[in-house]
Scaffold this active site. Sequence first.
Site, PDB file in Angstrom:
ATOM      1  N   CYS A 118       0.814  -1.230   0.000  1.00 46.29           N
ATOM      2  CA  CYS A 118       0.000   0.000   0.000  1.00 46.29           C
ATOM      3  C   CYS A 118       0.843   1.273   0.000  1.00 46.29           C
ATOM      4  O   CYS A 118       0.372   2.333  -0.390  1.00 46.29           O
ATOM      5  CB  CYS A 118      -0.926   0.005   1.195  1.00 46.29           C
ATOM      6  N   HIS A 265      -3.836   6.907   2.288  1.00 51.88           N
ATOM      7  CA  HIS A 265      -4.153   5.591   1.725  1.00 51.88           C
ATOM      8  C   HIS A 265      -5.473   5.115   2.325  1.00 51.88           C
ATOM      9  O   HIS A 265      -5.673   5.184   3.546  1.00 51.88           O
ATOM     10  CB  HIS A 265      -3.026   4.611   2.059  1.00 51.88           C
ATOM     11  N   ASN A 295     -10.129  -0.724  -0.357  1.00 49.30           N
ATOM     12  CA  ASN A 295      -8.680  -0.592  -0.256  1.00 49.30           C
ATOM     13  C   ASN A 295      -8.054  -1.115  -1.548  1.00 49.30           C
ATOM     14  O   ASN A 295      -8.092  -2.314  -1.805  1.00 49.30           O
ATOM     15  CB  ASN A 295      -8.204  -1.392   0.963  1.00 49.30           C
TER      16      ASN A 295
HETATM   17  N1  ACO Z   1     -18.121  -9.831   8.731  1.00 47.81           N
HETATM   18  C1  ACO Z   1     -18.556 -10.150   9.947  1.00 47.81           C
HETATM   19  N2  ACO Z   1     -17.748 -10.477  10.956  1.00 47.81           N
HETATM   20  C2  ACO Z   1     -16.430 -10.457  10.729  1.00 47.81           C
HETATM   21  C3  ACO Z   1     -15.894 -10.133   9.468  1.00 47.81           C
HETATM   22  C4  ACO Z   1     -16.798  -9.806   8.445  1.00 47.81           C
HETATM   23  N3  ACO Z   1     -16.396  -9.483   7.225  1.00 47.81           N
HETATM   24  N4  ACO Z   1     -14.553 -10.186   9.542  1.00 47.81           N
HETATM   25  C5  ACO Z   1     -14.238 -10.559  10.797  1.00 47.81           C
HETATM   26  N5  ACO Z   1     -15.375 -10.724  11.511  1.00 47.81           N
HETATM   27  C6  ACO Z   1     -15.508 -11.106  12.905  1.00 47.81           C
HETATM   28  C7  ACO Z   1     -14.311 -11.841  13.426  1.00 47.81           C
HETATM   29  O1  ACO Z   1     -14.371 -13.212  13.092  1.00 47.81           O
HETATM   30  C8  ACO Z   1     -14.432 -11.612  14.908  1.00 47.81           C
HETATM   31  O2  ACO Z   1     -15.387 -12.503  15.413  1.00 47.81           O
HETATM   32  P1  ACO Z   1     -15.160 -13.172  16.862  1.00 47.81           P
HETATM   33  O3  ACO Z   1     -15.131 -12.016  17.823  1.00 47.81           O
HETATM   34  O4  ACO Z   1     -16.343 -14.066  16.995  1.00 47.81           O
HETATM   35  O5  ACO Z   1     -13.849 -13.875  16.760  1.00 47.81           O
HETATM   36  C9  ACO Z   1     -15.034 -10.203  14.989  1.00 47.81           C
HETATM   37  O6  ACO Z   1     -15.606  -9.945  13.693  1.00 47.81           O
HETATM   38  C10 ACO Z   1     -14.045  -9.127  15.282  1.00 47.81           C
HETATM   39  O7  ACO Z   1     -12.885  -9.333  14.475  1.00 47.81           O
HETATM   40  P2  ACO Z   1     -11.680  -8.347  14.523  1.00 47.81           P
HETATM   41  O8  ACO Z   1     -10.600  -8.871  13.624  1.00 47.81           O
HETATM   42  O9  ACO Z   1     -11.335  -8.080  15.949  1.00 47.81           O
HETATM   43  O10 ACO Z   1     -12.345  -7.044  13.910  1.00 47.81           O
HETATM   44  P3  ACO Z   1     -11.730  -5.626  13.768  1.00 47.81           P
HETATM   45  O11 ACO Z   1     -12.580  -4.638  14.421  1.00 47.81           O
HETATM   46  O12 ACO Z   1     -10.258  -5.605  14.086  1.00 47.81           O
HETATM   47  O13 ACO Z   1     -11.868  -5.366  12.216  1.00 47.81           O
HETATM   48  C11 ACO Z   1     -10.463  -5.356  10.317  1.00 47.81           C
HETATM   49  C12 ACO Z   1     -11.193  -6.221  11.302  1.00 47.81           C
HETATM   50  C13 ACO Z   1     -11.485  -4.534   9.571  1.00 47.81           C
HETATM   51  C14 ACO Z   1      -9.719  -6.248   9.329  1.00 47.81           C
HETATM   52  C15 ACO Z   1      -9.481  -4.437  11.085  1.00 47.81           C
HETATM   53  O14 ACO Z   1      -8.668  -5.194  11.943  1.00 47.81           O
HETATM   54  C16 ACO Z   1      -8.602  -3.670  10.179  1.00 47.81           C
HETATM   55  O15 ACO Z   1      -9.057  -2.840   9.430  1.00 47.81           O
HETATM   56  N6  ACO Z   1      -7.279  -3.899  10.260  1.00 47.81           N
HETATM   57  C17 ACO Z   1      -6.367  -3.245   9.401  1.00 47.81           C
HETATM   58  C18 ACO Z   1      -6.286  -4.068   8.202  1.00 47.81           C
HETATM   59  C19 ACO Z   1      -5.944  -3.254   7.058  1.00 47.81           C
HETATM   60  O16 ACO Z   1      -6.230  -2.081   6.976  1.00 47.81           O
HETATM   61  N7  ACO Z   1      -5.298  -3.928   6.168  1.00 47.81           N
HETATM   62  C20 ACO Z   1      -4.938  -3.332   5.051  1.00 47.81           C
HETATM   63  C21 ACO Z   1      -3.819  -2.378   5.340  1.00 47.81           C
HETATM   64  S1  ACO Z   1      -2.490  -2.885   4.585  1.00 47.81           S
HETATM   65  C22 ACO Z   1      -2.938  -2.756   3.046  1.00 47.81           C
HETATM   66  O17 ACO Z   1      -3.656  -1.835   2.724  1.00 47.81           O
HETATM   67  C23 ACO Z   1      -2.516  -3.831   2.076  1.00 47.81           C
END
Ligand code: ACO
Length: 338
Positions: A118, A265, A295
């Site tokens: 990214c 980004h 993204n």
């Molecule tokens: N729909 C419903 N539930 C979901 C989904 C979904 N799509 N995805 C995960 N969950 C669930 C998980 O299984 C978890 O369930 P559990 O509590 O029963 O185990 C719950 O939601 C919470 O999961 P978390 O991973 O804690 O959720 P979080 O609030 O952290 O959000 C996310 C996840 C959106 C991926 C977040 O961590 C994030 O944005 N991280 C940064 C990732 C990112 O930006 N990556 C790209 C940057 S690098 C690049 O751009 C290449």
Amino acid sequence: MSQLTAPRTRILGTGHYLPEIVRTNLDLEKMVDTTDAWITERTGIKERRITPEGMVTSDLARFAAERALENAGVAATELDMIIVATVTPDMPMPATAVFLQQKLGAPVCPAFDLSAACAGFIFAMSIADQFIATGAMKRVLIVGVELLSRVIDWSDRTTCVLFGDGAGAMVLGPADGAKTDDGRARGVLSTKLLSDGALAQSLMIPSGGSLSPLTHELLEQRQNKVHMRGQDIFKVAVKNLYSASKNALELAGMTPDDVDWICPHQANMRIIDLAVQRLGVKRERMLTNIERVGNTSSASIPILFDESVRAGKLKEGETVLMCALGAGISWGSALVRL
Ligand code: ACO
């Protein structure tokens, strides 16, 4: 990293391309166990673009590049260098940049890919800036392009809701002392690039390289697809985006008050919001399109930048701060006066 008394490089033109197929959160509800409400609340994304079959990464890059060249009033035959930032190349070898060179009809010149996920576009801008500063190059095409839909596991709800396809491009050239009407220098004011391999395993495509050549078994296990520990990225994203942006401002002798627009980004709305808030830039000065495109990794900043230019939002003389963080982890920031 560059610290400039006077900018040496300036943006001559910008362009972007988004494939036409739209995949909404409601479409994803039918594919995996997720909801529009969850995706919207956790990421800010409503829909993303998907590339049709038969189209490849260098095609997306070509459409964005042609628009940037036209906008710059530069012919492809005038290019001195082509840098393509991507983690989704046409193939591992040769570089997507040479396919782009072929498709554009660009002359013999250095054309290479850059892998910083990214943050790739910021890395490309900084590298182009160095070559232009030395006088070695006069017309450099930089492209951020991703066809992530082909490396996403569409059965993994933790990743498939985040990413989209697209391309953005800029043509960079010497600043040649260009000034705004009130006498301020125009161009790339500073850049800051960083990587931390300690978090390399947080976001990766594990197989398909020398570490783990593809086998039928690995393909069945979808080890050729994106694997992400989202929380790892989330934890460092705000802190690192803030510090790189602050560094870029300091290198240019500026403060957040001097920033007219921030072009971050588009990783996740919560990350962007927190980073911009911490930096002290007003929210209404933040550009965003994550709701419509998701993204798009290295393509994210140049798509958003070009959309904003074409919408008449970004104007000559304004100062724009770009910042990005992604797999590697790699991150960086670039400050530009238009
Ligand atoms: N729909 C419903 N539930 C979901 C989904 C979904 N799509 N995805 C995960 N969950 C669930 C998980 O299984 C978890 O369930 P559990 O509590 O029963 O185990 C719950 O939601 C919470 O999961 P978390 O991973 O804690 O959720 P979080 O609030 O952290 O959000 C996310 C996840 C959106 C991926 C977040 O961590 C994030 O944005 N991280 C940064 C990732 C990112 O930006 N990556 C790209 C940057 S690098 C690049 O751009 C290449």
